[in-house]
Write a protein that holds these residues in place. Sequence first.
Motif, short mmCIF file in Angstrom:
data_model
loop_
_atom_site.label_atom_id
_atom_site.label_comp_id
_atom_site.label_asym_id
_atom_site.label_seq_id
_atom_site.Cartn_x
_atom_site.Cartn_y
_atom_site.Cartn_z
N PRO A 18 -9.85 15.65 -5.08
CA PRO A 18 -10.84 14.57 -5.19
C PRO A 18 -10.51 13.50 -6.23
CG PRO A 18 -11.97 16.63 -4.82
CD PRO A 18 -10.50 16.97 -5.02
N PRO A 19 -10.00 13.85 -7.44
CA PRO A 19 -9.68 12.77 -8.39
C PRO A 19 -8.59 11.83 -7.86
CG PRO A 19 -9.82 14.87 -9.54
CD PRO A 19 -9.86 15.17 -8.07
N SER A 20 -7.63 12.38 -7.13
CA SER A 20 -6.58 11.53 -6.54
C SER A 20 -7.19 10.60 -5.50
CB SER A 20 -5.49 12.39 -5.89
OG SER A 20 -4.84 13.17 -6.85
N MET A 21 -8.10 11.13 -4.69
CA MET A 21 -8.73 10.30 -3.66
C MET A 21 -9.60 9.23 -4.31
SD MET A 21 -8.93 9.34 -0.63
CE MET A 21 -7.85 10.57 0.07
N THR A 22 -10.24 9.55 -5.41
CA THR A 22 -11.05 8.55 -6.11
C THR A 22 -10.18 7.36 -6.51
OG1 THR A 22 -12.61 10.21 -6.90
CG2 THR A 22 -12.53 8.13 -8.13
N ARG A 23 -8.97 7.63 -7.00
CA ARG A 23 -8.05 6.55 -7.37
C ARG A 23 -7.63 5.74 -6.14
NH1 ARG A 23 -6.44 10.63 -10.87
NH2 ARG A 23 -4.73 11.32 -9.53
N VAL A 24 -7.38 6.43 -5.04
CA VAL A 24 -7.00 5.74 -3.79
C VAL A 24 -8.14 4.83 -3.33
CG1 VAL A 24 -6.54 6.11 -1.31
CG2 VAL A 24 -5.34 7.49 -3.02
N ILE A 25 -9.34 5.35 -3.32
CA ILE A 25 -10.51 4.58 -2.89
C ILE A 25 -10.72 3.37 -3.80
CG2 ILE A 25 -13.03 4.63 -2.66
CD1 ILE A 25 -12.67 7.63 -1.77
N THR A 26 -10.59 3.58 -5.11
CA THR A 26 -10.75 2.47 -6.06
C THR A 26 -9.75 1.36 -5.78
OG1 THR A 26 -11.66 3.93 -7.74
CG2 THR A 26 -10.72 1.84 -8.50
N ALA A 27 -8.49 1.74 -5.55
CA ALA A 27 -7.45 0.73 -5.26
C ALA A 27 -7.76 0.00 -3.95
CB ALA A 27 -6.08 1.40 -5.18
N LEU A 65 0.84 -1.19 0.00
CA LEU A 65 0.00 0.00 0.00
C LEU A 65 0.88 1.24 0.00
CD1 LEU A 65 -2.79 -0.82 2.62
CD2 LEU A 65 -2.79 -1.21 0.17
N SER A 66 0.40 2.27 -0.67
CA SER A 66 1.12 3.55 -0.66
C SER A 66 0.85 4.25 0.68
CB SER A 66 0.63 4.44 -1.81
OG SER A 66 -0.69 4.90 -1.54
N LEU A 67 1.68 5.22 0.99
CA LEU A 67 1.46 5.99 2.22
C LEU A 67 0.13 6.73 2.17
CD1 LEU A 67 5.05 7.36 2.86
CD2 LEU A 67 3.89 5.46 3.97
N THR A 68 -0.27 7.17 0.99
CA THR A 68 -1.57 7.84 0.84
C THR A 68 -2.71 6.88 1.14
OG1 THR A 68 -0.61 9.29 -0.84
CG2 THR A 68 -3.01 9.19 -0.75
N GLN A 69 -2.60 5.64 0.68
CA GLN A 69 -3.64 4.64 0.97
C GLN A 69 -3.69 4.33 2.47
OE1 GLN A 69 -2.12 1.71 -1.74
NE2 GLN A 69 -3.69 2.15 -3.28
N ILE A 70 -2.53 4.17 3.08
CA ILE A 70 -2.48 3.89 4.52
C ILE A 70 -3.07 5.06 5.30
CG2 ILE A 70 -0.92 3.57 6.48
CD1 ILE A 70 0.91 2.01 4.52
#
Length: 150
Positions: free
Chosen positions: A70-79, A40-45
Amino acid sequence: MRYAKDVSGSAEQRSLASRLRLAVVRLNRRLRAQRGSQDLSLTQISALSTLHKCGAMTPGQLATREGVRPPSMTRVITALEEISFVRRSPHPTDGRQAIVALTDTGLDYVHATISRREAWLDERLAELSGEEREVLSRAAEIIDRMAGHG
């Protein structure tokens, strides 16, 4: 650099900010190294930690709390959704929104990560004297207050 209550501005006081910043960065780096085997990336954690601490929220709220777009967070949430750590559900009052929450798998990951980090930190604290632990206890209160949490 001068502090409001102490105008002497000695070299030692000027370097306190630098020394404290560096110590916090180094400790944080060592704690982050205690994370699990998941890639997991630090952003995901960080997003998982925020959901754990604050509860379910919209992707926009999560992006705001994490300081990302928000678009960056959408990618994090999807992952995170793809590995079953979070789930999206319809917003109860706004059909255009979704609510993101930790799944049991995500919660287990957060708890395991916290346990690993605290176990590592407990081992380091056990190496210190009682007096040193008392100083760190007081410092933790002060740092928490500086961070706006106390």
